[in-house]
Design a protein around this motif. Structure first.
Motif, PDB file in Angstrom:
ATOM      1  N   PRO A  23      18.092   5.632  -0.788  1.00 40.79           N
ATOM      2  CA  PRO A  23      17.763   4.179  -0.921  1.00 40.79           C
ATOM      3  C   PRO A  23      17.256   3.729  -2.170  1.00 40.79           C
ATOM      4  O   PRO A  23      17.681   2.625  -2.558  1.00 40.79           O
ATOM      5  N   ARG A  38      10.418   5.886   7.665  1.00 37.90           N
ATOM      6  CA  ARG A  38      11.382   7.007   7.674  1.00 37.90           C
ATOM      7  C   ARG A  38      11.153   8.265   8.587  1.00 37.90           C
ATOM      8  O   ARG A  38      12.159   8.657   9.207  1.00 37.90           O
ATOM      9  N   GLU A  96      22.315   4.201   4.183  1.00 31.76           N
ATOM     10  CA  GLU A  96      21.394   5.213   3.766  1.00 31.76           C
ATOM     11  C   GLU A  96      21.406   6.597   3.871  1.00 31.76           C
ATOM     12  O   GLU A  96      22.043   6.978   4.906  1.00 31.76           O
ATOM     13  N   MET A 153      19.186   0.736  -4.299  1.00 31.43           N
ATOM     14  CA  MET A 153      18.362  -0.293  -4.943  1.00 31.43           C
ATOM     15  C   MET A 153      18.714  -0.481  -6.542  1.00 31.43           C
ATOM     16  O   MET A 153      18.702  -1.503  -7.120  1.00 31.43           O
ATOM     17  N   HIS A 164      -1.680   1.780   8.020  1.00 36.70           N
ATOM     18  CA  HIS A 164      -2.472   0.895   6.721  1.00 36.70           C
ATOM     19  C   HIS A 164      -1.070   0.351   5.873  1.00 36.70           C
ATOM     20  O   HIS A 164      -1.398   0.804   4.542  1.00 36.70           O
ATOM     21  N   GLY A 167       3.798   0.709  -3.471  1.00 34.59           N
ATOM     22  CA  GLY A 167       3.109   0.361  -4.789  1.00 34.59           C
ATOM     23  C   GLY A 167       3.519  -0.973  -5.207  1.00 34.59           C
ATOM     24  O   GLY A 167       4.097  -2.024  -4.411  1.00 34.59           O
ATOM     25  N   SER A 168       3.328  -1.162  -6.471  1.00 35.44           N
ATOM     26  CA  SER A 168       3.511  -2.397  -7.218  1.00 35.44           C
ATOM     27  C   SER A 168       5.048  -2.644  -7.077  1.00 35.44           C
ATOM     28  O   SER A 168       6.057  -1.753  -7.407  1.00 35.44           O
ATOM     29  N   THR A 170     -10.094  -5.591 -10.538  1.00 36.74           N
ATOM     30  CA  THR A 170      -9.902  -4.709  -9.225  1.00 36.74           C
ATOM     31  C   THR A 170      -8.600  -4.224  -9.228  1.00 36.74           C
ATOM     32  O   THR A 170      -8.000  -3.631  -8.228  1.00 36.74           O
ATOM     33  N   LYS A 171      -7.680  -4.360 -10.319  1.00 35.09           N
ATOM     34  CA  LYS A 171      -6.407  -3.591 -10.245  1.00 35.09           C
ATOM     35  C   LYS A 171      -6.086  -3.330 -11.829  1.00 35.09           C
ATOM     36  O   LYS A 171      -6.162  -4.140 -12.753  1.00 35.09           O
ATOM     37  N   GLN A 184      -3.425   3.956 -13.561  1.00 32.28           N
ATOM     38  CA  GLN A 184      -2.965   3.264 -12.611  1.00 32.28           C
ATOM     39  C   GLN A 184      -4.197   3.052 -11.417  1.00 32.28           C
ATOM     40  O   GLN A 184      -4.619   4.259 -11.175  1.00 32.28           O
ATOM     41  N   SER A 185      -4.534   2.128 -10.996  1.00 25.24           N
ATOM     42  CA  SER A 185      -5.764   2.065  -9.882  1.00 25.24           C
ATOM     43  C   SER A 185      -4.910   1.842  -8.755  1.00 25.24           C
ATOM     44  O   SER A 185      -3.940   1.189  -8.498  1.00 25.24           O
ATOM     45  N   SER A 199       5.502   4.048  -9.878  1.00 26.64           N
ATOM     46  CA  SER A 199       5.140   5.172  -9.688  1.00 26.64           C
ATOM     47  C   SER A 199       5.681   5.576  -8.212  1.00 26.64           C
ATOM     48  O   SER A 199       5.732   4.793  -7.193  1.00 26.64           O
ATOM     49  N   THR A 243       0.858  -1.025  -0.111  1.00 28.56           N
ATOM     50  CA  THR A 243      -0.098   0.120  -0.113  1.00 28.56           C
ATOM     51  C   THR A 243       0.797   1.167   0.025  1.00 28.56           C
ATOM     52  O   THR A 243       0.338   2.230  -0.553  1.00 28.56           O
ATOM     53  N   HIS A 267     -16.710   0.343  -7.104  1.00 26.21           N
ATOM     54  CA  HIS A 267     -16.439  -1.014  -7.831  1.00 26.21           C
ATOM     55  C   HIS A 267     -17.569  -1.461  -8.186  1.00 26.21           C
ATOM     56  O   HIS A 267     -18.375  -2.132  -7.716  1.00 26.21           O
ATOM     57  N   LEU A 308      13.448   0.302   5.701  1.00 29.61           N
ATOM     58  CA  LEU A 308      13.858   1.504   6.151  1.00 29.61           C
ATOM     59  C   LEU A 308      13.116   2.799   5.613  1.00 29.61           C
ATOM     60  O   LEU A 308      12.743   3.757   6.573  1.00 29.61           O
ATOM     61  N   MET A 309      12.480   2.707   4.612  1.00 31.65           N
ATOM     62  CA  MET A 309      11.759   3.553   3.722  1.00 31.65           C
ATOM     63  C   MET A 309      10.167   3.849   4.534  1.00 31.65           C
ATOM     64  O   MET A 309       9.779   4.920   4.789  1.00 31.65           O
ATOM     65  N   THR A 313      13.780   9.981  11.323  1.00 36.99           N
ATOM     66  CA  THR A 313      14.196  11.091  11.184  1.00 36.99           C
ATOM     67  C   THR A 313      14.166  11.455  12.594  1.00 36.99           C
ATOM     68  O   THR A 313      14.856  12.465  13.026  1.00 36.99           O
ATOM     69  N   PRO A 322      16.125  -2.035   2.438  1.00 35.15           N
ATOM     70  CA  PRO A 322      15.579  -0.578   2.030  1.00 35.15           C
ATOM     71  C   PRO A 322      14.152  -0.324   2.087  1.00 35.15           C
ATOM     72  O   PRO A 322      14.076   0.813   2.695  1.00 35.15           O
ATOM     73  N   VAL A 323      13.376  -0.988   1.702  1.00 37.83           N
ATOM     74  CA  VAL A 323      11.890  -0.917   1.727  1.00 37.83           C
ATOM     75  C   VAL A 323      11.382  -0.681   3.302  1.00 37.83           C
ATOM     76  O   VAL A 323      10.547   0.254   3.655  1.00 37.83           O
ATOM     77  N   LEU A 328       3.992   6.469  -5.322  1.00 32.77           N
ATOM     78  CA  LEU A 328       2.595   6.950  -4.931  1.00 32.77           C
ATOM     79  C   LEU A 328       2.619   8.015  -3.711  1.00 32.77           C
ATOM     80  O   LEU A 328       1.577   8.668  -3.752  1.00 32.77           O
ATOM     81  N   ILE A 372      -7.681   3.230   1.030  1.00 33.92           N
ATOM     82  CA  ILE A 372      -7.874   2.884   2.382  1.00 33.92           C
ATOM     83  C   ILE A 372      -9.101   3.260   3.249  1.00 33.92           C
ATOM     84  O   ILE A 372      -9.378   4.443   3.229  1.00 33.92           O
ATOM     85  N   TYR A 394     -12.044   2.787  -6.008  1.00 33.49           N
ATOM     86  CA  TYR A 394     -10.635   2.660  -6.229  1.00 33.49           C
ATOM     87  C   TYR A 394     -10.522   4.098  -6.816  1.00 33.49           C
ATOM     88  O   TYR A 394     -11.199   4.976  -7.111  1.00 33.49           O
TER      89      TYR A 394
END
Lengths: 288, 288
Positions: free
Chosen positions: B117, A124, B137, B121, A182, A71-72, A236-237, B239-240, B72, A68, B216, A120-121, A128, A117-118, B74, B244, B250
Motif C-alpha cells: 500500500p 490489517r 494490495e 500511495m 484507539h 501519524g501526521s 501540544t505538538k 517528534q511528539s 515516520s 493516532t 504536559h 486497509l492498513m 490477514t 489504502p489507509v 509510528l 493514548i 507526551y
C-alpha cells in the motif's frame, strides 16, 4: 452586497472535503458544524479541496491532518503551508471501520474488499485473518461502498464507516474491524483568511498551529521553546521535517495552546527574529 | 564456545527483514553490510522481525523507520521502543519504483497492478494517469513481483524496485514511476544489546535515538532541549506523540548527534531526572 454575502455565507455553509458523502471527512464536517445547514463539496484529491477554496472564497475546507495510527499526513501539512488559507478550527473523530456488501451477498460470496489504502492498513489484522479476501485500493472508503451499491457488484465488499454502509444500502457483515480501537483522526477546518471571522471568533481561540524553519545549529530550537515557555505558551505538538535540498535546515510544525491571545501574539513577535521564516497556519479553539 | 560464536556471527550475518528478497529492506541490508556475507531472513510482519531477534540473539533486524513522503512509521517506533533490541546503525535509501509484468505481457494486456500500500500511495499520480489499472494490495513490493512470476499471472503487473523485477525475471514497463523523486527511506539496524559490539564500535558512534515522556507542563520540553544545547548536543529530529489514555502526557522521539561520546552520556545523565522515563533506543554512526 456585503451583507447579503455575509448572510448567505452564514445561512448555508459549503464544505469541501476529499471523498464521498458518508466518508470520515463528511462525518467530521457534520459533527463539527452540528446543527448547521451544510452543502458538502466532494473532491477527488486534497489539492482539489484547496482549489475549491481558491475558486470560491466562501468555501470552507475540512481535511484530516493526523491519525493516532498513521501519524501526521505530511502531504496535507505541505498543502496547508503552501495554501492561502488559514486554520479556523479542529475536530477529533473516533474512526471505526465496518466491512459491508450488497444485501444479498454474504461472507461466503464476497472475495474482494475495496477501500482507501489507509483504511486497509488500519484493518490489517482483519485482512490477514480473512486472507481469501483480495484487498483492492479505492480512492475513498465511502466511495468504495457507493460504487459497489451503484453498480450492484456482487462478490465485492467495502471497508468504510457504518454510516456510509447505511447511506448506500449496504449490509454490514462486521463492525469495528479496525486493529486498534484507539483510532482517532484529527481534522482541521481552513478557509480564506478574509472569511475567518465568519467561522470562528478569534477572541475565543486558545490554540495555534505554526510552521517555521531553523538552521541546524546547536540550541536554536531550545531558544525558541524557552521563549515560548517564558510567555506561558504550551506546546501540544512538535514535529521536525528535513527540508528537501537544504540538508542542514529543518521545518518545525508546532501546535501551541494559550490562555491569553495577546500574550501568545507577543510570544510570536519575540521568536520571529530568531527563526528563518514563520507562518501562522491558524488560530482556533482547541477540540476536546 | 564464545570465540566460535563470535566467529560465526562475524562470518555470516543473518538479517531479519519484513518482505521478500529484492524488497527495499533487502536492498538496504545489502547496501549497509556491503561486502559482507548475508543471510536474509524474510518475515511477513515487523513483529516477526523482532521475534526473530528474540529467538536467536545473533539475528540482526533491519527496518524502515521513516520516509520523506510517508513520514515516520509510528508502529515501527512503537515496536522498537517495546523491544529488547538496541539500534546499532542507520541507512538511507533512495526509493525508486518500477512497474513490471511477465515478459510476454505488455501495456495493452495488463489490467491489475499489485504492490504494498505505501508503494501504491507513492505512485498515486502514475496510477491516476493509468486509471484502467486496478490497484491491488500486496504484503510486499518484491513479493508481488515474485508471486506474479511464480504463478505466471498474465494480465497482472507489480510495482517494486527494478532489482526485484530483474530478480524474478519480470519485464520492466516503466521505471521511476514514483510521484516524488526525493523519496528516501531511513532504515534502522537493531540487534540484541549483548551483540551490539559485534556490529558497531560504540566509540565511533556520533548519533543516538532517544524516547522519553514528559508531563504536559509549560516549558518542560524547553528545559530538556536547553540542557542538551548546553552540552553541545545537536537535535536532528524531534517528534511528539500523545500517549493514548494519558491525555496530558507526551512521548518524544528525539535523534541527536554529538562529537564527544562522554559529553553526550553526561547530557543524558543531566536530563534523566527531569523526564518521566527515558529509553536510549541506540547509539550508532550517522548515515551520510
Amino acid at each position: 452586497m456585503i451583507e447579503l454575502d455575509r448572510f448567505s455565507f452564514q445561512d448555508m455553509k459549503r464544505i469541501a472535503i476529499q471523498g464521498e458523502l458518508g466518508s470520515f471527512h463528511d462525518i467530521a464536517a457534520h459533527e463539527y458544524f452540528k446543527g448547521e445547514q451544510l452543502q458538502i463539496i466532494c473532491c477527488e484529491t486534497f489539492e482539489d479541496v484547496f482549489h475549491s477554496v481558491d475558486n470560491d472564497p466562501t468555501v470552507i475546507a475540512m481535511m484530516a491532518i493526523e491519525n493516532t495510527i498513521a501519524g501526521s499526513l505530511l502531504h496535507n501539512y505541505e498543502l496547508l503551508r503552501m495554501s492561502g488559507t488559514t486554520v479556523v478550527g479542529e475536530h477529533k473523530l473516533h474512526i471505526q471501520h465496518c466491512i459491508c456488501c450488497l444485501p444479498d451477498d454474504d461472507w461466503d460470496t464476497v472475495n474482494e474488499v475495496h477501500s482507501h489504502p489507509v483504511a486497509l492498513m488500519q484493518c490489517r489484522n482483519f485482512l490477514t485473518a480473512h486472507s481469501s479476501l483480495k484487498a483492492v485500493e479505492a480512492e475513498d472508503t465511502a466511495g468504495a461502498a457507493q460504487y459497489i451499491a451503484e453498480h450492484q457488484l456482487h462478490g465485492q465488499a467495502a471497508i468504510c464507516s457504518s454510516a456510509a454502509a447505511k447511506m448506500y444500502g449496504m449490509k454490514i457483515l462486521e463492525d469495528s474491524i479496525e486493529d486498534n480501537k484507539h483510532n482517532f483522526t484529527r481534522f482541521l477546518v481552513a478557509c480564506n483568511p478574509q472569511k475567518a471571522s465568519f467561522v470562528r471568533r478569534l477572541e475565543e481561540s486558545d490554540k495555534a498551529s505554526l510552521v517555521f524553519s531553523l538552521p541546524h545549529q546547536e540550541g536554536s530550537l531550545s531558544k525558541i521553546l524557552t521563549i515560548l515557555s517564558f510567555y506561558d505558551i504550551n506546546l501540544t505538538k512538535i514535529q521536525s521535517l528535513p527540508i528537501i535540498g537544504h540538508e542542514w535546515e529543518y521545518l518545525f510544525y508546532v501546535d501551541v495552546t494559550y490562555d491569553n491571545l495577546t500574550r501568545y501574539r507577543q510570544s510570536i513577535d519575540a521568536i520571529t527574529p530568531l527563526v528563518k521564516g514563520i507562518k501562522i497556519l491558524g488560530e482556533y479553539k482547541e477540540a476536546k
